[in-house]
Design a protein around this motif. Sequence first.
Motif, PDB file in Angstrom:
ATOM      1  N   HIS A   1      37.562  30.770  49.109  1.00  0.00           N
ATOM      2  CA  HIS A   1      38.960  30.463  49.695  1.00  0.00           C
ATOM      3  C   HIS A   1      40.027  31.503  48.942  1.00  0.00           C
ATOM      4  O   HIS A   1      40.242  31.581  47.983  1.00  0.00           O
ATOM      5  N   VAL A   2      40.766  31.907  49.955  1.00  0.00           N
ATOM      6  CA  VAL A   2      42.191  32.903  49.336  1.00  0.00           C
ATOM      7  C   VAL A   2      43.116  32.268  49.727  1.00  0.00           C
ATOM      8  O   VAL A   2      43.353  31.404  50.963  1.00  0.00           O
ATOM      9  N   TRP A   3      44.433  32.430  49.303  1.00  0.00           N
ATOM     10  CA  TRP A   3      45.466  31.933  49.021  1.00  0.00           C
ATOM     11  C   TRP A   3      46.439  33.414  49.536  1.00  0.00           C
ATOM     12  O   TRP A   3      46.291  34.240  48.017  1.00  0.00           O
ATOM     13  N   PRO A   4      47.168  34.160  50.493  1.00  0.00           N
ATOM     14  CA  PRO A   4      47.519  35.188  50.732  1.00  0.00           C
ATOM     15  C   PRO A   4      48.511  35.210  50.381  1.00  0.00           C
ATOM     16  O   PRO A   4      49.209  36.836  50.494  1.00  0.00           O
ATOM     17  N   ASP A   5      48.992  34.808  49.350  1.00  0.00           N
ATOM     18  CA  ASP A   5      50.893  34.893  48.896  1.00  0.00           C
ATOM     19  C   ASP A   5      50.440  36.387  47.806  1.00  0.00           C
ATOM     20  O   ASP A   5      51.682  35.832  47.037  1.00  0.00           O
ATOM     21  N   PHE A   6      49.778  36.947  48.019  1.00  0.00           N
ATOM     22  CA  PHE A   6      49.940  37.844  47.360  1.00  0.00           C
ATOM     23  C   PHE A   6      50.978  38.587  46.579  1.00  0.00           C
ATOM     24  O   PHE A   6      51.710  39.002  45.440  1.00  0.00           O
ATOM     25  N   HIS A   7      52.336  39.133  47.068  1.00  0.00           N
ATOM     26  CA  HIS A   7      53.413  39.387  47.353  1.00  0.00           C
ATOM     27  C   HIS A   7      54.344  37.993  47.894  1.00  0.00           C
ATOM     28  O   HIS A   7      55.541  38.922  48.633  1.00  0.00           O
ATOM     29  N   GLY A   8      54.519  36.919  47.281  1.00  0.00           N
ATOM     30  CA  GLY A   8      55.355  35.761  47.924  1.00  0.00           C
ATOM     31  C   GLY A   8      55.006  35.494  49.498  1.00  0.00           C
ATOM     32  O   GLY A   8      54.301  36.602  49.734  1.00  0.00           O
TER      33      GLY A   8
ATOM     34  N   LEU B   1      59.609  33.745  46.962  1.00  0.00           N
ATOM     35  CA  LEU B   1      59.034  35.377  46.567  1.00  0.00           C
ATOM     36  C   LEU B   1      58.048  34.946  45.050  1.00  0.00           C
ATOM     37  O   LEU B   1      57.600  35.962  45.076  1.00  0.00           O
ATOM     38  N   THR B   2      58.332  33.985  44.994  1.00  0.00           N
ATOM     39  CA  THR B   2      58.226  33.698  43.223  1.00  0.00           C
ATOM     40  C   THR B   2      56.304  33.415  43.335  1.00  0.00           C
ATOM     41  O   THR B   2      55.339  33.958  42.424  1.00  0.00           O
ATOM     42  N   LEU B   3      55.751  32.918  44.652  1.00  0.00           N
ATOM     43  CA  LEU B   3      54.172  33.082  44.944  1.00  0.00           C
ATOM     44  C   LEU B   3      53.192  34.017  45.016  1.00  0.00           C
ATOM     45  O   LEU B   3      54.130  34.968  44.797  1.00  0.00           O
ATOM     46  N   LYS B   4      52.271  33.673  44.176  1.00  0.00           N
ATOM     47  CA  LYS B   4      51.188  35.030  44.173  1.00  0.00           C
ATOM     48  C   LYS B   4      49.672  34.668  45.064  1.00  0.00           C
ATOM     49  O   LYS B   4      49.746  33.423  45.369  1.00  0.00           O
ATOM     50  N   GLY B   5      49.194  35.143  45.047  1.00  0.00           N
ATOM     51  CA  GLY B   5      47.809  35.242  45.343  1.00  0.00           C
ATOM     52  C   GLY B   5      47.118  34.134  44.528  1.00  0.00           C
ATOM     53  O   GLY B   5      46.666  34.449  43.683  1.00  0.00           O
ATOM     54  N   MET B   6      45.829  34.415  44.990  1.00  0.00           N
ATOM     55  CA  MET B   6      44.989  33.011  44.785  1.00  0.00           C
ATOM     56  C   MET B   6      43.644  33.336  45.005  1.00  0.00           C
ATOM     57  O   MET B   6      43.163  33.286  46.305  1.00  0.00           O
ATOM     58  N   VAL B   7      42.187  33.527  44.841  1.00  0.00           N
ATOM     59  CA  VAL B   7      40.777  33.518  44.972  1.00  0.00           C
ATOM     60  C   VAL B   7      39.940  31.994  44.397  1.00  0.00           C
ATOM     61  O   VAL B   7      40.475  32.522  42.979  1.00  0.00           O
ATOM     62  N   THR B   8      39.713  31.341  45.185  1.00  0.00           N
ATOM     63  CA  THR B   8      38.448  30.088  44.564  1.00  0.00           C
ATOM     64  C   THR B   8      37.047  30.520  44.870  1.00  0.00           C
ATOM     65  O   THR B   8      37.121  30.822  46.380  1.00  0.00           O
ATOM     66  N   GLY B   9      36.213  30.138  44.259  1.00  0.00           N
ATOM     67  CA  GLY B   9      35.277  30.101  44.784  1.00  0.00           C
ATOM     68  C   GLY B   9      33.965  31.597  44.252  1.00  0.00           C
ATOM     69  O   GLY B   9      32.849  31.776  44.702  1.00  0.00           O
ATOM     70  N   LEU B  10      34.384  32.240  43.234  1.00  0.00           N
ATOM     71  CA  LEU B  10      34.127  33.448  43.099  1.00  0.00           C
ATOM     72  C   LEU B  10      32.281  33.043  42.451  1.00  0.00           C
ATOM     73  O   LEU B  10      32.197  32.262  41.329  1.00  0.00           O
ATOM     74  N   LYS B  11      31.661  33.692  42.893  1.00  0.00           N
ATOM     75  CA  LYS B  11      30.285  33.865  41.260  1.00  0.00           C
ATOM     76  C   LYS B  11      30.094  35.462  41.096  1.00  0.00           C
ATOM     77  O   LYS B  11      30.918  36.095  41.098  1.00  0.00           O
ATOM     78  N   LEU B  12      29.353  35.224  40.165  1.00  0.00           N
ATOM     79  CA  LEU B  12      28.944  36.913  38.831  1.00  0.00           C
ATOM     80  C   LEU B  12      28.225  38.166  39.962  1.00  0.00           C
ATOM     81  O   LEU B  12      28.759  38.839  39.709  1.00  0.00           O
ATOM     82  N   SER B  13      28.011  37.895  41.080  1.00  0.00           N
ATOM     83  CA  SER B  13      27.362  38.783  42.130  1.00  0.00           C
ATOM     84  C   SER B  13      28.715  39.558  43.126  1.00  0.00           C
ATOM     85  O   SER B  13      29.936  39.027  43.596  1.00  0.00           O
TER      86      SER B  13
ATOM     87  N   ALA C   1      31.997  41.523  51.603  1.00  0.00           N
ATOM     88  CA  ALA C   1      32.090  40.941  53.765  1.00  0.00           C
ATOM     89  C   ALA C   1      32.397  39.311  53.422  1.00  0.00           C
ATOM     90  O   ALA C   1      33.595  39.691  54.071  1.00  0.00           O
ATOM     91  N   ILE C   2      32.303  38.213  52.864  1.00  0.00           N
ATOM     92  CA  ILE C   2      32.481  37.133  52.982  1.00  0.00           C
ATOM     93  C   ILE C   2      34.348  37.203  51.892  1.00  0.00           C
ATOM     94  O   ILE C   2      34.548  36.000  53.640  1.00  0.00           O
ATOM     95  N   LEU C   3      33.955  37.793  50.820  1.00  0.00           N
ATOM     96  CA  LEU C   3      36.149  38.153  50.709  1.00  0.00           C
ATOM     97  C   LEU C   3      36.904  38.332  52.079  1.00  0.00           C
ATOM     98  O   LEU C   3      37.446  38.137  51.812  1.00  0.00           O
ATOM     99  N   TYR C   4      36.173  39.856  52.575  1.00  0.00           N
ATOM    100  CA  TYR C   4      37.492  39.637  53.601  1.00  0.00           C
ATOM    101  C   TYR C   4      37.331  38.678  54.732  1.00  0.00           C
ATOM    102  O   TYR C   4      39.060  38.904  55.023  1.00  0.00           O
ATOM    103  N   LEU C   5      36.215  38.308  55.240  1.00  0.00           N
ATOM    104  CA  LEU C   5      36.911  37.198  55.877  1.00  0.00           C
ATOM    105  C   LEU C   5      37.604  36.024  55.368  1.00  0.00           C
ATOM    106  O   LEU C   5      38.261  35.469  56.077  1.00  0.00           O
ATOM    107  N   ALA C   6      37.191  35.699  54.179  1.00  0.00           N
ATOM    108  CA  ALA C   6      38.213  34.613  53.669  1.00  0.00           C
ATOM    109  C   ALA C   6      39.625  34.948  53.930  1.00  0.00           C
ATOM    110  O   ALA C   6      40.755  34.467  53.628  1.00  0.00           O
ATOM    111  N   THR C   7      39.929  36.241  53.326  1.00  0.00           N
ATOM    112  CA  THR C   7      40.664  36.969  53.255  1.00  0.00           C
ATOM    113  C   THR C   7      41.991  36.563  55.116  1.00  0.00           C
ATOM    114  O   THR C   7      43.109  36.335  55.137  1.00  0.00           O
ATOM    115  N   VAL C   8      40.855  37.348  56.357  1.00  0.00           N
ATOM    116  CA  VAL C   8      41.467  36.985  57.041  1.00  0.00           C
ATOM    117  C   VAL C   8      42.125  36.146  57.545  1.00  0.00           C
ATOM    118  O   VAL C   8      42.188  35.601  58.628  1.00  0.00           O
TER     119      VAL C   8
END
Length: 491
Positions: free
Chosen positions: A387-394, A402-414, A421-428
Amino acid sequence: MPGGDQEPGRYYVGVDVGTGSVRAALVDQRGILLAFADQPINKWEPQFNHHEQSSEDIWAACCVVTKKVVQGINSNQIRGLGFDATCSLVVLDKQFRPLPVNHEGDSHRNIIMWLDHRAVSQVHRINKTQHSVLQYVGGVMSVEMQAPKLLWLKESLRETCWDKAGHFFDLPDFLSWKATGVTARSLCSLVCKWTYSAEKGWDDSFWKMIGLEDLVADNYSKIGNQVLPPGASLGNGLTPEAAKDLGLPAGIAVAASLIDAHAGGLGVIGTDVRGHGLACEGQPVTSRLAVICGTSSCHMGISKDPIFVPGVWGPYFSAMVPGFWLNEGGQSVTGKLIDHMVQGHAAFPELQAKATARCQSVYAYLNSHLDLIKKAQPVGFLTVDLHVWPDFHGNRSPLADLTLKGMVTGLKLSQDLDDLAILYLATVQAIAFGTRLIIEAMEAAGHSISTLFLCGGLSKNPLFVQMHADITGGHGKNEQSWESCASQTSG
Ligand SMILES: Nc1ncnc2c1ncn2[C@@H]1O[C@H](COP(=O)(O)OP(=O)(O)O)[C@@H](O)[C@H]1O
Ligand SMILES: O=C(CO)[C@H](O)[C@H](O)COP(=O)(O)O
């Protein structure tokens, strides 16, 4: 022959200045697109959250693309020219020469771009005033608007910029001045970015309260004291000098400009949908939301009466569709965020090589790769664990933080192509959920929206359009009546 056999065609040139490029279109009197050209523009980021451009570079790019689209056309048949552009701040001295907006004193870089977040302290102080003009920007002024940027210039570059400045323009108004020599501003830019009211004009008390009383004392001559509705004809039209630059006849009509999102919104919100069997046929225009998605996404909804939506800009009277109030939701980075996530991934070089080998864009390649790995399940299910929280620029809307930041949860070592492709989909998907939050805030305040009309660079991406339809479609609606229409027109 454009215009038919009977009468000679009449041609019009439209110039669209986005964040990353300038485009020109030649259309005939029926609105048929006859020629198109685009050209990238320079951007500088001298320090984190400082984004600058050059008005001379941008004008030069406007000239290149305009000359291209009118090549081979009888110039006597060209009747008019109009500009739209991002709502960036252009600074000129009293002789209309560029002034530096940076500590380095580089006057070539005389534009503070719309996405620049240098004026954080200034916008906090402005918001603390709780002045009544803030009611018309969703209750909270954005750091991306012009008042905090002006205050930053006064406080940070007093001698090199502020004291020497003669003219502060929104970029769309700079372009119409450059073409005509007329300094009148468009109602669109002043209402949406400068706190001007279509009904009451400037509010002196606001500028005095935030410490910019010098603008009032000067009768607003530096920020605009003649205001025209978008599309109004400016002065005597194109000056001989600008005509030479652009390769157009002198004297042709030049329209008061629009901000780019508003031009895109005006272009798609009234789309004729008859004959396609769409559920939105026959529904009022106020049930449509235009989503202009390029570097950022702007969500433009209109109403007959003013609607105050916390965290959503507006209501702005006549700033986009004459006679209607506009609410403008937005996400500051969408195209830019997708590019950032994809280009920053370890598997990006592999993606680029594979896409090039197939003569595809990286996004077309990623979309087909997702189709391949989804197997029997719907593509959206590939992100159950990521999952991605998209507020990388607030967050512009509806949280207006404007203070909010982005977030990614569920990352693996690969870090292989599947992960990319899956990270791109989660961002969209995250961006589409952001649109849904904006719609929910607008509906809670009184809008009733049933159709999205998308345009801009991201509307060329079928996955982006599909995710917007899927994720916003279930939202308290009869699914049958919800749809999303993508237009290939530029934002
Ligand atoms: N063919 C395409 N497929 C997928 N995404 C695209 C495509 N073309 C452009 N984009 C996306 O659109 C964004 C740029 O859109 P554009 O309307 O040109 O922006 P701007 O008006 O801000 O310059 C890019 O960030 C890119 O992610
Ligand atoms: O604030 C805006 C409109 O009010 C736009 O986000 C800004 O102008 C940038 O647009 P784009 O993403 O098309 O470059």
